[in-house]
Scaffold this motif. Structure first.
Motif, mmCIF file in Angstrom:
data_model
loop_
_atom_site.group_PDB
_atom_site.id
_atom_site.type_symbol
_atom_site.label_atom_id
_atom_site.label_comp_id
_atom_site.label_asym_id
_atom_site.label_seq_id
_atom_site.Cartn_x
_atom_site.Cartn_y
_atom_site.Cartn_z
ATOM 1 N N LEU A 31 0.822 -1.208 0.000
ATOM 2 C CA LEU A 31 0.000 0.000 0.000
ATOM 3 C C LEU A 31 0.857 1.259 0.000
ATOM 4 C CD1 LEU A 31 -2.850 -1.017 2.486
ATOM 5 C CD2 LEU A 31 -2.979 -0.813 0.002
ATOM 6 N N ARG A 32 1.989 1.229 0.721
ATOM 7 C CA ARG A 32 2.885 2.388 0.737
ATOM 8 C C ARG A 32 3.498 2.633 -0.646
ATOM 9 N NH1 ARG A 32 5.745 1.119 6.441
ATOM 10 N NH2 ARG A 32 4.111 2.013 7.758
ATOM 11 N N PHE A 33 3.737 1.577 -1.408
ATOM 12 C CA PHE A 33 4.261 1.746 -2.768
ATOM 13 C C PHE A 33 3.216 2.364 -3.695
ATOM 14 C CE2 PHE A 33 7.538 -1.772 -2.020
ATOM 15 C CZ PHE A 33 8.574 -0.869 -1.906
ATOM 16 N N GLN A 34 1.948 2.185 -3.400
ATOM 17 C CA GLN A 34 0.894 2.739 -4.241
ATOM 18 C C GLN A 34 0.647 4.220 -3.961
ATOM 19 O OE1 GLN A 34 -2.580 0.350 -3.621
ATOM 20 N NE2 GLN A 34 -1.742 -1.422 -4.696
ATOM 21 N N ILE A 35 1.070 4.713 -2.816
ATOM 22 C CA ILE A 35 0.800 6.105 -2.431
ATOM 23 C C ILE A 35 1.368 7.110 -3.436
ATOM 24 C CG2 ILE A 35 1.314 7.885 -0.695
ATOM 25 C CD1 ILE A 35 0.893 5.748 1.440
ATOM 26 N N PRO A 36 2.634 7.019 -3.877
ATOM 27 C CA PRO A 36 3.142 8.014 -4.833
ATOM 28 C C PRO A 36 2.367 8.016 -6.156
ATOM 29 C CG PRO A 36 4.969 6.831 -3.854
ATOM 30 C CD PRO A 36 3.719 6.145 -3.419
ATOM 31 N N ALA A 37 1.969 6.841 -6.634
ATOM 32 C CA ALA A 37 1.214 6.782 -7.886
ATOM 33 C C ALA A 37 -0.153 7.444 -7.722
ATOM 34 C CB ALA A 37 1.049 5.325 -8.333
ATOM 35 N N ILE A 38 -0.786 7.229 -6.590
ATOM 36 C CA ILE A 38 -2.093 7.838 -6.347
ATOM 37 C C ILE A 38 -1.944 9.346 -6.171
ATOM 38 C CG2 ILE A 38 -3.997 7.951 -4.691
ATOM 39 C CD1 ILE A 38 -3.650 4.938 -4.280
ATOM 40 N N GLU A 39 -0.885 9.791 -5.482
ATOM 41 C CA GLU A 39 -0.642 11.228 -5.334
ATOM 42 C C GLU A 39 -0.426 11.883 -6.691
ATOM 43 O OE1 GLU A 39 2.670 11.484 -2.674
ATOM 44 O OE2 GLU A 39 1.386 11.651 -0.894
ATOM 45 N N LYS A 40 0.314 11.216 -7.567
ATOM 46 C CA LYS A 40 0.554 11.745 -8.906
ATOM 47 C C LYS A 40 -0.757 11.832 -9.687
ATOM 48 C CE LYS A 40 3.286 10.978 -13.059
ATOM 49 N NZ LYS A 40 4.221 10.085 -13.748
ATOM 50 N N GLU A 41 -1.587 10.819 -9.555
ATOM 51 C CA GLU A 41 -2.890 10.806 -10.220
ATOM 52 C C GLU A 41 -3.778 11.943 -9.710
ATOM 53 O OE1 GLU A 41 -6.379 7.510 -10.662
ATOM 54 O OE2 GLU A 41 -4.321 6.781 -10.484
ATOM 55 N N ILE A 42 -3.771 12.174 -8.401
ATOM 56 C CA ILE A 42 -4.559 13.261 -7.821
ATOM 57 C C ILE A 42 -4.052 14.608 -8.318
ATOM 58 C CG2 ILE A 42 -5.053 14.468 -5.640
ATOM 59 C CD1 ILE A 42 -5.209 11.710 -4.314
ATOM 60 N N GLU A 43 -2.736 14.759 -8.407
ATOM 61 C CA GLU A 43 -2.164 16.013 -8.904
ATOM 62 C C GLU A 43 -2.552 16.254 -10.357
ATOM 63 O OE1 GLU A 43 2.249 17.878 -9.722
ATOM 64 O OE2 GLU A 43 2.003 16.444 -8.092
ATOM 65 N N GLU A 44 -2.537 15.204 -11.190
ATOM 66 C CA GLU A 44 -2.942 15.335 -12.587
ATOM 67 C C GLU A 44 -4.416 15.723 -12.698
ATOM 68 O OE1 GLU A 44 -1.994 11.653 -14.489
ATOM 69 O OE2 GLU A 44 0.158 12.033 -14.458
ATOM 70 N N ILE A 45 -5.258 15.111 -11.877
ATOM 71 C CA ILE A 45 -6.691 15.436 -11.898
ATOM 72 C C ILE A 45 -6.907 16.877 -11.442
ATOM 73 C CG2 ILE A 45 -8.898 14.921 -10.787
ATOM 74 C CD1 ILE A 45 -8.058 11.960 -10.847
ATOM 75 N N GLN A 47 -4.776 19.355 -11.780
ATOM 76 C CA GLN A 47 -4.339 20.205 -12.890
ATOM 77 C C GLN A 47 -5.374 20.220 -14.008
ATOM 78 O OE1 GLN A 47 -0.468 18.800 -14.017
ATOM 79 N NE2 GLN A 47 0.552 19.787 -12.285
ATOM 80 N N GLN A 48 -5.979 19.078 -14.290
ATOM 81 C CA GLN A 48 -7.036 19.024 -15.304
ATOM 82 C C GLN A 48 -8.228 19.877 -14.882
ATOM 83 O OE1 GLN A 48 -7.983 14.887 -15.849
ATOM 84 N NE2 GLN A 48 -6.806 14.765 -17.745
ATOM 85 N N ASN A 49 -8.585 19.828 -13.594
ATOM 86 C CA ASN A 49 -9.698 20.639 -13.099
ATOM 87 C C ASN A 49 -9.403 22.124 -13.275
ATOM 88 O OD1 ASN A 49 -11.299 18.498 -12.395
ATOM 89 N ND2 ASN A 49 -10.734 18.541 -10.236
ATOM 90 N N VAL A 50 -8.174 22.536 -12.981
ATOM 91 C CA VAL A 50 -7.803 23.943 -13.144
ATOM 92 C C VAL A 50 -7.872 24.325 -14.614
ATOM 93 C CG1 VAL A 50 -5.874 25.571 -12.949
ATOM 94 C CG2 VAL A 50 -6.415 24.043 -11.053
ATOM 95 N N GLN A 51 -7.360 23.456 -15.486
ATOM 96 C CA GLN A 51 -7.371 23.736 -16.918
ATOM 97 C C GLN A 51 -8.806 23.799 -17.453
ATOM 98 O OE1 GLN A 51 -5.351 20.818 -19.264
ATOM 99 N NE2 GLN A 51 -5.464 22.008 -21.139
ATOM 100 N N LEU A 52 -9.655 22.876 -17.032
ATOM 101 C CA LEU A 52 -11.046 22.883 -17.486
ATOM 102 C C LEU A 52 -11.797 24.100 -16.960
ATOM 103 C CD1 LEU A 52 -11.951 19.101 -17.205
ATOM 104 C CD2 LEU A 52 -11.587 20.433 -19.285
#
Length: 123
Positions: A31-45, A47-52
């Motif tokens: 689960l700790r290994f999945q945290i950075p990938a999920i954080e990156k996904e949240i950051e991308e979302i 950024q998409q929200n800001v762009q939209l």
């Protein structure tokens, strides 16, 4: 023989407890290994929200909407004249607003709350 049996039971219980503890640690590590990938996904979302939001704000800009109105596919649209626009005060609107107690659940689906044509006259 009884001492050997007791020692064997203690070793089995200790081994089973150790196995379950290591298995739990492995699950936590996965689960700790999945945290950075999920954080990156949240950051991308985010950024998409800001762009939209920026694109939506630019699209709803009055100047852009007026430019769209000049295009041929929107040529049938027109601004309403002042005598075609109805202005309803909030007191009148609240007076004619029906409550959910007056209308049953089956009737609510087909309910038209505002049967007044705003922006154009009914012809």
């Amino acid at each position: 023989m009884a001492h050997l049996f007791r020692v064997l039971i203690c070793l089995v219980v200790f081994g089973l407890g150790s196995f379950l503890y290591v298995d739990q640690l492995n699950q936590q590590t996965a689960l700790r290994f999945q945290i950075p990938a999920i954080e990156k996904e949240i950051e991308e979302i985010t950024q998409q929200n800001v762009q939209l939001a920026f694109q939506l704000e630019n699209f709803n800009n009055p100047q852009h909407l007026l430019e769209l109105a000049k295009q041929p596919e929107y040529s049938h649209l027109k601004f309403p004249f002042m005598e075609e626009v109805m202005v309803i005060s909030s007191e009148i609107a609240k007076r004619y607003e029906s409550t959910s107690e007056e209308i049953g659940p089956a009737d609510q689906r087909s309910l038209v709350k505002w049967p007044i044509y705003l922006g154009s006259s009914k012809r």
